[in-house]
Design an enzyme around this catalytic site. Sequence first.
Site, PDB file in Angstrom:
ATOM      1  N   TYR A  40      -4.386  13.210   4.994  1.00 61.28           N
ATOM      2  CA  TYR A  40      -3.081  12.661   5.367  1.00 61.28           C
ATOM      3  C   TYR A  40      -1.954  13.612   4.939  1.00 61.28           C
ATOM      4  O   TYR A  40      -1.051  13.931   5.721  1.00 61.28           O
ATOM      5  CB  TYR A  40      -2.927  11.293   4.702  1.00 61.28           C
ATOM      6  CG  TYR A  40      -1.649  10.559   5.025  1.00 61.28           C
ATOM      7  CD1 TYR A  40      -1.454   9.959   6.266  1.00 61.28           C
ATOM      8  CD2 TYR A  40      -0.644  10.431   4.068  1.00 61.28           C
ATOM      9  CE1 TYR A  40      -0.289   9.264   6.547  1.00 61.28           C
ATOM     10  CE2 TYR A  40       0.527   9.732   4.337  1.00 61.28           C
ATOM     11  CZ  TYR A  40       0.705   9.145   5.575  1.00 61.28           C
ATOM     12  OH  TYR A  40       1.867   8.460   5.854  1.00 61.28           O
ATOM     13  N   LEU A  59     -11.514  13.837  -1.418  1.00 62.82           N
ATOM     14  CA  LEU A  59     -12.166  14.837  -0.555  1.00 62.82           C
ATOM     15  C   LEU A  59     -13.677  14.825  -0.763  1.00 62.82           C
ATOM     16  O   LEU A  59     -14.456  14.980   0.187  1.00 62.82           O
ATOM     17  CB  LEU A  59     -11.589  16.227  -0.826  1.00 62.82           C
ATOM     18  CG  LEU A  59     -12.010  17.298   0.177  1.00 62.82           C
ATOM     19  CD1 LEU A  59     -11.459  17.011   1.560  1.00 62.82           C
ATOM     20  CD2 LEU A  59     -11.559  18.677  -0.274  1.00 62.82           C
TER      21      LEU A  59
HETATM   22  N1  LIG Z   1       4.572   2.525   5.313  1.00 66.56           N
HETATM   23  C1  LIG Z   1       4.871   3.506   4.494  1.00 66.56           C
HETATM   24  O1  LIG Z   1       5.145   3.288   3.314  1.00 66.56           O
HETATM   25  C2  LIG Z   1       4.890   4.922   5.009  1.00 66.56           C
HETATM   26  C3  LIG Z   1       5.188   5.933   4.105  1.00 66.56           C
HETATM   27  C4  LIG Z   1       5.245   7.241   4.539  1.00 66.56           C
HETATM   28  C5  LIG Z   1       5.014   7.541   5.868  1.00 66.56           C
HETATM   29  N2  LIG Z   1       4.706   6.564   6.750  1.00 66.56           N
HETATM   30  C6  LIG Z   1       4.490   6.964   8.143  1.00 66.56           C
HETATM   31  O2  LIG Z   1       5.292   6.168   8.997  1.00 66.56           O
HETATM   32  C7  LIG Z   1       4.654   6.018  10.259  1.00 66.56           C
HETATM   33  C8  LIG Z   1       4.544   4.536  10.614  1.00 66.56           C
HETATM   34  O3  LIG Z   1       3.853   3.875   9.568  1.00 66.56           O
HETATM   35  P1  LIG Z   1       3.631   2.286   9.499  1.00 66.56           P
HETATM   36  O4  LIG Z   1       3.534   1.916   8.084  1.00 66.56           O
HETATM   37  O5  LIG Z   1       4.598   1.601  10.363  1.00 66.56           O
HETATM   38  O6  LIG Z   1       2.138   2.211  10.118  1.00 66.56           O
HETATM   39  P2  LIG Z   1       1.440   1.138  11.067  1.00 66.56           P
HETATM   40  O7  LIG Z   1      -0.022   1.361  10.913  1.00 66.56           O
HETATM   41  O8  LIG Z   1       1.973  -0.228  10.847  1.00 66.56           O
HETATM   42  O9  LIG Z   1       1.894   1.618  12.538  1.00 66.56           O
HETATM   43  C9  LIG Z   1       1.430   2.793  13.129  1.00 66.56           C
HETATM   44  C10 LIG Z   1       1.406   2.608  14.629  1.00 66.56           C
HETATM   45  O10 LIG Z   1       0.899   3.805  15.230  1.00 66.56           O
HETATM   46  C11 LIG Z   1       0.015   3.441  16.264  1.00 66.56           C
HETATM   47  N3  LIG Z   1      -0.972   4.486  16.554  1.00 66.56           N
HETATM   48  C12 LIG Z   1      -1.987   4.895  15.754  1.00 66.56           C
HETATM   49  N4  LIG Z   1      -2.757   5.801  16.392  1.00 66.56           N
HETATM   50  C13 LIG Z   1      -2.194   5.984  17.616  1.00 66.56           C
HETATM   51  C14 LIG Z   1      -2.559   6.778  18.743  1.00 66.56           C
HETATM   52  N5  LIG Z   1      -3.630   7.573  18.725  1.00 66.56           N
HETATM   53  N6  LIG Z   1      -1.775   6.724  19.848  1.00 66.56           N
HETATM   54  C15 LIG Z   1      -0.676   5.920  19.880  1.00 66.56           C
HETATM   55  N7  LIG Z   1      -0.318   5.132  18.842  1.00 66.56           N
HETATM   56  C16 LIG Z   1      -1.064   5.155  17.715  1.00 66.56           C
HETATM   57  C17 LIG Z   1      -0.669   2.183  15.748  1.00 66.56           C
HETATM   58  O11 LIG Z   1      -1.270   1.442  16.783  1.00 66.56           O
HETATM   59  C18 LIG Z   1       0.486   1.470  15.077  1.00 66.56           C
HETATM   60  O12 LIG Z   1       1.168   0.618  15.960  1.00 66.56           O
HETATM   61  C19 LIG Z   1       3.297   6.702  10.138  1.00 66.56           C
HETATM   62  O13 LIG Z   1       3.391   8.022  10.660  1.00 66.56           O
HETATM   63  C20 LIG Z   1       3.065   6.747   8.641  1.00 66.56           C
HETATM   64  O14 LIG Z   1       2.222   7.796   8.272  1.00 66.56           O
HETATM   65  C21 LIG Z   1       4.628   5.251   6.351  1.00 66.56           C
END
Ligand SMILES: NC(=O)c1ccc[n+]([C@@H]2O[C@H](COP(=O)([O-])OP(=O)(O)OC[C@H]3O[C@@H](n4cnc5c(N)ncnc54)[C@H](O)[C@@H]3O)[C@@H](O)[C@H]2O)c1
Length: 457
Positions: A363, A307
Amino acid sequence: VADLLQQLLTSPIGRQITQTLSLPTPPELRRYEPGQALLPGPALVVGARGGAVRGPITSILTAAGVEVVDAHVDTDSGPADGTDPQRFAAVIVDATGIERSEDLGQLHDLLHPVVKRVLASGRIVVLGRPPEDAADPSARAAQRALEGLTRSLGKEAREGTTVQLVEVVAGAEADLGAALRFLLSARSAYVSGQVLRVGRAPAGAADASDWHRPLADQVAVVTGASRGIGAAIARVLARDGAHVVCLDVPAQGDALQRVANEVGGTTLQLDITAADAPQRLVDHLRDRHGGVDVVVHNAGITRDRTLANMERSGWDAVIAVNLTAPERIDDELLRTGTLREGGRIVCVSSMAGIAGGKGQTNYAASKAGLIGHVEALAPQLAERGGSINAVAPGFIETDMTAAMPVAPREFGRRMNSLSQGGQPVDVAEAIAFFAAPAAVACNGNVLRVDGQHLIGA
Ligand SMILES: NC(=O)c1ccc[n+]([C@@H]2O[C@H](COP(=O)([O-])OP(=O)(O)OC[C@H]3O[C@@H](n4cnc5c(N)ncnc54)[C@H](O)[C@@H]3O)[C@@H](O)[C@H]2O)c1
């Protein structure tokens, strides 16, 4: 992403190093394939005195083609003739009758002889009541105790076995099917140490006619579907029978089209933070499909900084995508009736939203806020015969986690009861479970898909 360390650790030399360093060896988890049997062996069903769900459980299992063993097992040493003791793919304990702390000893007696008899990727499911529904303080304490038992047994379990608590609201015994099936099946491979609540399904809620295609004839929209977890969600929802509207930002157009082609779905290029995004989404769903049955809020971004070092713009961007956009979209879908009667919403939260994360105030605030959103809308969705739930992934193997520095990445990967990172499909399976019409009795839940993190919440 190839997990080189996993390959190294499971090689003979790697195993020796692992033992020397006491690093846990990751077990291979049984994962779902269409047509697969619910369980790869028999299920033992036992119950404490006064339990109310043993009958319904047995009916659900029998209907699912599972061999049910409903017998008292009082020793872990097996038959007197020296043959191997019978092993179980699942042990299901009806603890709904537990009303006083003195009753809890029964659970020791029921579980102690059988915990070592559970097969690899086994399932232990304890069924209790929501503690706050208890008639008196001692019943509430006794039911709350089940959570500690479950979470600890999850940490003791070996070889990919998972342990869960299902809190069944009185009168919802007949609505247990979808939750029980999910937790027993290979679909819940990376879910452990969790508490899932089953309420009474709204009148007229659908019974699943086909458990392998529970989303047949349903229309689903998945945000952030061009890659990672979102693409996995699109695949699993399509596999389960849905027509999937794959949504992502225009910059991801090509990748989005590839996913949509693969799953036989359609695309919608849209930045969900745009002022007119809710309206455009509603127009699209109404014009093309006359409405929508399943909405998955998966799109999410990180802008990690402490932060003290974070710019206001980094804060705002994360809140806008992860929280404000889903709130605005849901308001519009509900206001216009675009989410059909009985519709389900599933939000992708995060472990960070529950336990916090260093460098993740923005986040974690967005992901905790999403849980608040789910809790706030659950009664409204129930009134419409639908549901809203959150799935909170832990360490999932995606581009996002592959980009982490080595030390925190390996730490994150190993420090859970299953000693490995989850796959995007594991998150997708949990979402598909909540998305199914037969699961509407589960409303307002936050289900972690994190292999049961060993630290934090
Ligand atoms: N990977 C992990 O370990 C993990 C853990 C906890 C939570 N998550 C959550 O899971 C979800 C997917 O994560 P991921 O790892 O596949 O991420 P990623 O970055 O690979 O995919 C996220 C997708 O969201 C799309 N996106 C972002 N901003 C957008 C917008 N304004 N409008 C439309 N689409 C938008 C991106 O283009 C991307 O295709 C997220 O919400 C993330 O916070 C992931």
